[in-house]
Design an enzyme around this catalytic site. Structure first.
Site, PDB file in Angstrom:
ATOM      1  N   GLY A 155      49.301 -13.921  30.069  1.00 12.99           N
ATOM      2  CA  GLY A 155      49.510 -12.758  29.356  1.00 12.99           C
ATOM      3  C   GLY A 155      48.269 -11.750  29.518  1.00 12.99           C
ATOM      4  O   GLY A 155      47.472 -12.018  30.585  1.00 12.99           O
ATOM      5  N   GLY A 161      53.921 -25.108  27.958  1.00 12.83           N
ATOM      6  CA  GLY A 161      53.538 -25.546  26.206  1.00 12.83           C
ATOM      7  C   GLY A 161      54.110 -24.474  25.468  1.00 12.83           C
ATOM      8  O   GLY A 161      53.663 -23.288  25.628  1.00 12.83           O
ATOM      9  N   ALA A 186      47.377 -17.641  22.358  1.00  7.90           N
ATOM     10  CA  ALA A 186      48.762 -17.158  22.206  1.00  7.90           C
ATOM     11  C   ALA A 186      49.158 -16.613  20.939  1.00  7.90           C
ATOM     12  O   ALA A 186      48.565 -17.150  19.838  1.00  7.90           O
ATOM     13  CB  ALA A 186      49.668 -18.549  22.679  1.00  7.90           C
ATOM     14  N   ASP A 200      56.718  -6.581  14.488  1.00  9.12           N
ATOM     15  CA  ASP A 200      56.367  -5.764  13.619  1.00  9.12           C
ATOM     16  C   ASP A 200      57.521  -4.956  12.833  1.00  9.12           C
ATOM     17  O   ASP A 200      58.543  -4.789  13.219  1.00  9.12           O
ATOM     18  CB  ASP A 200      55.572  -4.441  14.316  1.00  9.12           C
ATOM     19  CG  ASP A 200      54.346  -4.754  14.813  1.00  9.12           C
ATOM     20  OD1 ASP A 200      53.766  -5.803  14.779  1.00  9.12           O
ATOM     21  OD2 ASP A 200      53.838  -4.033  15.673  1.00  9.12           O
ATOM     22  N   TYR A 247      51.838 -10.226  10.715  1.00  5.46           N
ATOM     23  CA  TYR A 247      50.664 -10.488  11.939  1.00  5.46           C
ATOM     24  C   TYR A 247      49.222 -10.646  11.179  1.00  5.46           C
ATOM     25  O   TYR A 247      48.290 -11.277  11.605  1.00  5.46           O
ATOM     26  CB  TYR A 247      50.807  -9.382  12.864  1.00  5.46           C
ATOM     27  CG  TYR A 247      49.787  -9.663  13.805  1.00  5.46           C
ATOM     28  CD1 TYR A 247      50.116 -10.428  15.040  1.00  5.46           C
ATOM     29  CD2 TYR A 247      48.641  -8.640  14.093  1.00  5.46           C
ATOM     30  CE1 TYR A 247      49.276 -10.339  16.252  1.00  5.46           C
ATOM     31  CE2 TYR A 247      48.103  -8.743  15.337  1.00  5.46           C
ATOM     32  CZ  TYR A 247      48.411  -9.614  16.344  1.00  5.46           C
ATOM     33  OH  TYR A 247      47.679  -9.571  17.546  1.00  5.46           O
TER      34      TYR A 247
END
Ligand code: CAA
Length: 249
Positions: A13, A62, A92, A97, A156
């Site tokens: 990422g 994974g 990760a 939101d 989050y």
């Protein structure tokens, strides 16, 4: 000295790629953990692109939300890297939101599972070999939004704040055996995750950042690599803020 082996979850990422590059630049053998919704071709294409850019980075599939998948991932990493993991970067993570009133259980659960349960699964698998070796570096990627809270991110912010509690507790348990555990809390960094924020919302956020811009992924990668270095054995249980001054604690 033997080459250190690092596993970076979410390694393909935005911030993950920069962490992989910085660790590789420091001479570490790097494995990028990926999920990519099971799209192995996408991960292979990422690996090829890194090779073209001069980075030889291994990849391992994974799903960090699933214990069995994490176990298979770490076994695969040990095989392809030819040794156990010295450095784990728990990077990760996902966002879902929405204001709390509109937030579904699924939005809550997905974020807590991917961002926080993942710490348990992945760290459990690497901690014993680190303790046996008397060396380990664990860096957990949190967020400025754990430190200050964020409108639209009850899920989050909760998960990312939990990460630092985990860091501080584990750091105490493993300190005497040469294993350090730290949190890095990035602010708003130019990645696909931040690019999803509506432009008018993002413009308001940037106005709150004293440095006056988004962060660059490389600025996170270099700090993570410092915390993973052999020289950094006296830094543990810390939370390293990289947020352009958006939040000063
Ligand atoms: N503070 C106070 N009020 C706010 C506000 C804020 N920050 N933002 C919006 N509001 C108000 C709006 O003006 C609106 O008021 P009215 O109803 O009176 O008009 C009300 O709250 C509802 O807001 P929205 O209509 O925008 O609600 P929505 O459901 O359409 O959108 C949201 C909510 C999706 C959360 C949107 O505000 C948003 O995307 N916010 C950004 C969230 C964010 O920063 N995410 C970070 C992602 S990147 C990341 O997480 C990486 C990292 O670690 C930093």
């Amino acid at each position: 000295m033997t080459q250190r082996i690092a596993l970076v979850t979410g390694g393909t990422g935005g911030i993950g790629t920069a962490i992989c590059h910085a660790l590789a630049d420091a001479g570490v053998k790097v494995v990028a953990g990926y999920n990519s919704g099971g799209n192995h071709d996408k991960a292979k294409a990422w690996q090829e692109a890194q090779k073209t850019a001069g980075y030889d980075i291994l990849i391992a599939y994974g799903d960090v939300t699933d214990e069995a998948s994490c176990s298979a991932c770490v076994a695969h990493v040990e095989e392809i890297a030819d040794g156990s993991v010295d450095i784990l970067v728990n990077n990760a993570g996902i966002t879902r939101d929405g204001t709390f009133r509109k937030m579904s259980w699924e939005q809550w659960d997905q974020v807590l599972t991917a961002n926080l349960d993942s710490m348990f699964h992945m760290t459990r698998l690497v901690i014993n070999p680190m303790l046996d070796k008397g060396f380990g570096r664990i860096v957990n990627i949190s967020s400025v939004n754990a430190q200050k809270g964020q409108f639209g991110q009850c899920n989050y912010s909760a998960a990312k704040a939990g990460i630092h509690g985990f860091t501080k507790a584990l750091a105490q348990e493993v300190a005497a055996k040469g294993v350090t555990v730290n949190t890095v809390s990035p602010g708003y960094v130019l990645t696909p995750m931040v690019a999803k924020i509506p432009q008018q919302v993002l413009d308001k956020i940037i106005k709150q950042i004293p440095v006056g811009r988004l962060g660059a992924p490389e600025e996170i990668g270099k700090a993570v690599t410092f915390l993973c270095s052999d020289d950094c054995g006296y830094v543990t249980g810390s939370d390293f803020s990289i947020n352009g001054g958006q939040h000063m604690s």
